[in-house]
Motif scaffolding. Structure first.
Motif: not given
Length: 209
Positions: A10-11, A13-14, A24, A26, A29-30, A74
């Motif tokens: 996740q970092s 991705w950020h 972000e 998130n 990403y999830d 991704w």
């Protein structure tokens, strides 16, 4: 157990979102993590994306827009249904929707969509980033024999509903298509590092079908 590249967490991705000037994201990403862990996948998984990022890390300086390649990686198999003929188009559409939501420019949207779509037919791309994208996606062909054999077994698992004689016929056509190319890899780095091993792997795989 795979060794995780920093880009897949996740970092990472950020960091990628900051490079684009996005929030972000998130939830996206999830959503991507969930997609790559679907039960019907055996090869097109997070392990494949992780391997792609590992290769991207090695050739970042050769890219024109490395962050665009990273985001394309991704999304490039985000939609994967073994019997669909539009996986790449659907994945590109998902990426485009994400980019529109985040107010990316049309040039960025077009370039990233193109990077995803070239993984459909694996034909010779015209741009440097396209060549890197394709070489990264095809890097599994030049892996060590044991890793390549696992790749072939995982592909078979994804098509387990296909009768053996049909699968072998179609798989042989695909592998011979790659083997008969003058060059599998379009960039010097991948050609020097993986070309010879890829030819050996493909020749052996065709013989075994």
């Amino acid at each position: 157990m795979m060794t995780l590249n920093s880009k897949i967490g996740q970092s990472g991705w950020h960091d990628l979102m900051r490079a684009f000037g996005f929030s972000e994201n998130n939830e996206t990403y999830d959503k991507l993590i969930k997609a790559y862990t679907e039960k019907h996948r055996a090869y097109h998984t997070l392990e494949h994306i992780n391997a792609c990022f590992r290769h991207l890390t090695r050739v970042t300086e050769q890219a024109i827009n490395p962050h665009e390649i990273e985001l394309a990686l991704w999304f490039h198999d985000a939609v994967y249904k073994p019997f669909s003929k539009t996986n790449e188009e659907d994945s590109a559409d998902m990426a485009a929707s994400f980019l529109v939501k985040n107010q990316a420019t049309q040039d960025v949207i077009s370039r990233i969509s193109d990077l995803i779509l070239i993984t459909k037919e694996h034909l010779a791309p015209e741009t440097q980033d396209g060549k890197l994208m394709l070489d990264i996606d095809l890097s599994v062909l030049g892996t060590a024999p044991a890793i390549y054999e696992k790749f072939e077994k995982d592909v078979r698992k994804e098509y387990k509903r296909v009768p053996s004689f049909i699968f072998k016929k179609k798989r042989k056509e695909i592998l011979e298509g790659f083997f008969e190319r003058k060059m599998i890899y379009r960039t010097d780095y991948f050609n020097e590092q993986l070309e010879d091993q890829a030819k050996k792997n493909l020749a052996r795989a065709v013989r075994q079908l």
